[in-house]
Scaffold this motif. Structure first.
Motif, PDB file in Angstrom:
ATOM      1  N   ALA A 105       0.842  -1.214   0.000  1.00 56.27           N
ATOM      2  CA  ALA A 105       0.000   0.000   0.000  1.00 56.27           C
ATOM      3  C   ALA A 105       0.870   1.256   0.000  1.00 56.27           C
ATOM      4  O   ALA A 105       1.826   1.357   0.782  1.00 56.27           O
ATOM      5  N   THR A 106       0.539   2.201  -0.884  1.00 58.15           N
ATOM      6  CA  THR A 106       1.302   3.462  -0.956  1.00 58.15           C
ATOM      7  C   THR A 106       0.686   4.536  -0.061  1.00 58.15           C
ATOM      8  O   THR A 106       1.237   5.618   0.090  1.00 58.15           O
ATOM      9  N   GLU A 107      -0.503   4.245   0.503  1.00 54.44           N
ATOM     10  CA  GLU A 107      -1.127   5.156   1.478  1.00 54.44           C
ATOM     11  C   GLU A 107      -2.116   4.335   2.310  1.00 54.44           C
ATOM     12  O   GLU A 107      -2.446   3.200   1.928  1.00 54.44           O
ATOM     13  N   ASP A 108      -2.574   4.892   3.413  1.00 56.63           N
ATOM     14  CA  ASP A 108      -3.603   4.192   4.196  1.00 56.63           C
ATOM     15  C   ASP A 108      -4.835   4.043   3.302  1.00 56.63           C
ATOM     16  O   ASP A 108      -5.208   4.991   2.589  1.00 56.63           O
ATOM     17  N   CYS A 109      -5.444   2.873   3.316  1.00 54.99           N
ATOM     18  CA  CYS A 109      -6.614   2.685   2.464  1.00 54.99           C
ATOM     19  C   CYS A 109      -7.507   1.582   3.041  1.00 54.99           C
ATOM     20  O   CYS A 109      -7.232   1.054   4.130  1.00 54.99           O
ATOM     21  N   GLU A 110      -8.547   1.249   2.298  1.00 54.73           N
ATOM     22  CA  GLU A 110      -9.492   0.250   2.773  1.00 54.73           C
ATOM     23  C   GLU A 110      -9.823  -0.708   1.632  1.00 54.73           C
ATOM     24  O   GLU A 110     -10.054  -0.273   0.505  1.00 54.73           O
ATOM     25  N   ILE A 111      -9.788  -1.988   1.927  1.00 57.49           N
ATOM     26  CA  ILE A 111     -10.201  -2.990   0.923  1.00 57.49           C
ATOM     27  C   ILE A 111     -11.321  -3.811   1.534  1.00 57.49           C
ATOM     28  O   ILE A 111     -11.117  -4.485   2.557  1.00 57.49           O
TER      29      ILE A 111
END
Ligand code: HEM
Length: 392
Positions: free
Chosen positions: A285-291
């Motif tokens: 991940a290149t940034e905080d995210c949500e899957i």
């Protein structure tokens, strides 16, 4: 309790399919603590989650590595240089240079090589009472095609095919008393020599084209040839072997294909879905995210299990069945997004030639031993598939 999904022993039996089924059904996101894979990783399994991670817009990169084993402290040293672990502009440069050598446009010239190779395979199968497909059939076509693409002269081809078979054959293959790793190193030495030759005497092959561009160092040429070598061999051989496994496990499929050869293209897609040799790909991940509702922090790795997604019953009715004329078939066997397999057209060509000749001549594939699965979390493949062929 967390489970280490990196453990290769998990993939040596059919039990993995039940494990994946449960994960897909519950839309699981599973965290594996640092262990075999030094930095730990999230896993996703459903078709929807895998597609989301690999989508062109998702904030993920391959540049630190694209398989289990990812180590945040020691990123892949080919990152940003080798096609499959590059992103952005450099990835586009490499794709434009390498793509034409793997494209459908090469079909006319490669078809005759393939036709001859498959003929030889069929003749050999006809002459043997039983054959281990995984050792003697699966590796042959992909190695020959990669030699053709890279530009290995005819006189040197047989040795390179043998070395390639061994380098990717798992612990059980044997050639010249070398380990698979030694055989792979031997191939890299050979590529190095080939690069030196092409520097003096350019040809019309991939090595010459990569050199002529002027932007790649000799080492860049070498590692990208290695990418084509690995991409072309490690996967296709198991789809080829798996086609025999499918015909053995679902005897009607061969009859259906023989009755309607027009089904060959669909059969090829079903072979890739059902076999899914690229078990997973990894992204960081290149940034905080949500899957799918799961928070992923910047720098964390996510493993997208392609082989699981290809058995997602929301997309594929009776996912464990090999349905030779399955349509639609939106499988993820070749991945998806910016890194979608660049060799897919060649893989399809290889499989189509094999399936066409087999359907025309073979009556049945009969098992002689239990299937032996490779001990690998990366390659869903065969270390042994002993069969007897019945001919028309
Ligand atoms: C990429 C699967 C055959 C060359 C990929 C990826 C997958 C894949 C899943 C995506 C990797 C990622 O997203 O990180 C397969 C399967 C094959 C096959 C299942 C056979 C059934 C081939 C062949 C070649 C090849 C025959 C070349 C001769 C490549 C290359 C890439 C790639 C160069 C990198 C593309 C990029 O990063 O843009 N393959 N592959 N593959 N494959 Fe294949």
């Amino acid at each position: 309790m967390t489970i280490d999904l990196a453990n290769p022993d998990l993939y040596t039996t059919d039990a993995r399919f039940e494990m994946w089924e449960e994960y897909i059904r519950s839309d699981a996101k599973v965290w594996s603590d640092p262990g075999i894979s030094p930095s730990g990783f999230w896993s996703v399994f459903s078709h929807r989650d895998v597609s989301a991670v690999l989508s062109p817009k998702a904030p993920f990169t391959s540049e630190y590595g694209m398989m289990i084993g990812f180590d945040a402290e020691h990123a892949d040293h080919s990152g940003g240089r080798m096609l499959v672990v590059s992103e952005g502009n450099w990835h586009s440069v490499l794709k434009r240079l390498i793509g034409p050598f793997l494209s459908r446009l090469r079909a006319p010239e490669l078809r005759s090589v393939l036709h001859e190779e498959v003929r030889e395979i069929v003749e050999r199968l006809r002459s043997q009472e039983t054959t281990d497909i995984a050792l003697t059939v699966g590796p042959r076509l992909p190695a020959a095609i990669v030699c053709e693409v890279i530009g290995v002269p005819l006189s040197e081809r047989e040795r390179l095919i043998q070395l390639t078979n061994h380098a990717f054959g798992g612990e059980e293959s044997s050639f010249d008393k070398m380990t698979p790793a030694e055989a792979h190193t031997e191939i890299l030495f050979y590529f190095h020599e080939l690069i030196e030759r092409r520097q003096k005497e350019p040809g019309t092959d991939l090595v010459s084209a990569l050199l002529a561009d002027g932007r790649l160092s000799t080492e860049d040429v070498l590692i990208n040839c290695d990418n084509v070598l690995i991409g072309g061999n490690e996967t296709t051989r198991h789809s080829i072997t798996g086609a025999f496994h499918a015909f053995q496990a679902f005897p009607g499929a061969l009859d259906t294909l023989r009755a309607d050869p027009e089904l060959a293209d669909r059969a090829v897609e079903e072979v890739v879905r059902w076999t899914s040799p690229a078990a997973h790909v990894l992204r960081v991940a290149t940034e905080d995210c949500e899957i799918g509702g799961q928070q992923i922090r910047e720098g964390q790795a996510v493993v997208a299990w392609l082989a699981a997604a290809n058995r997602d019953e929301r997309l594929f009715a009776h996912p464990h069945r090999f349905v030779v004329d399955r349509a639609p078939n939106r499988h993820l066997g070749f991945g998806t997004g910016p890194h979608h397999c660049l060799g897919a057209a060649l893989a399809r060509l290889e499989l189509k030639e094999l399936l066409t000749q087999l359907a025309a001549e073979a009556k049945a594939v009969e098992p002689r031993e239990e299937v032996r699965w490779m001990r690998s979390n990366l390659v869903q493949g065969y270390s042994g598939l002993e069969v007897s062929m019945r001919w028309r």
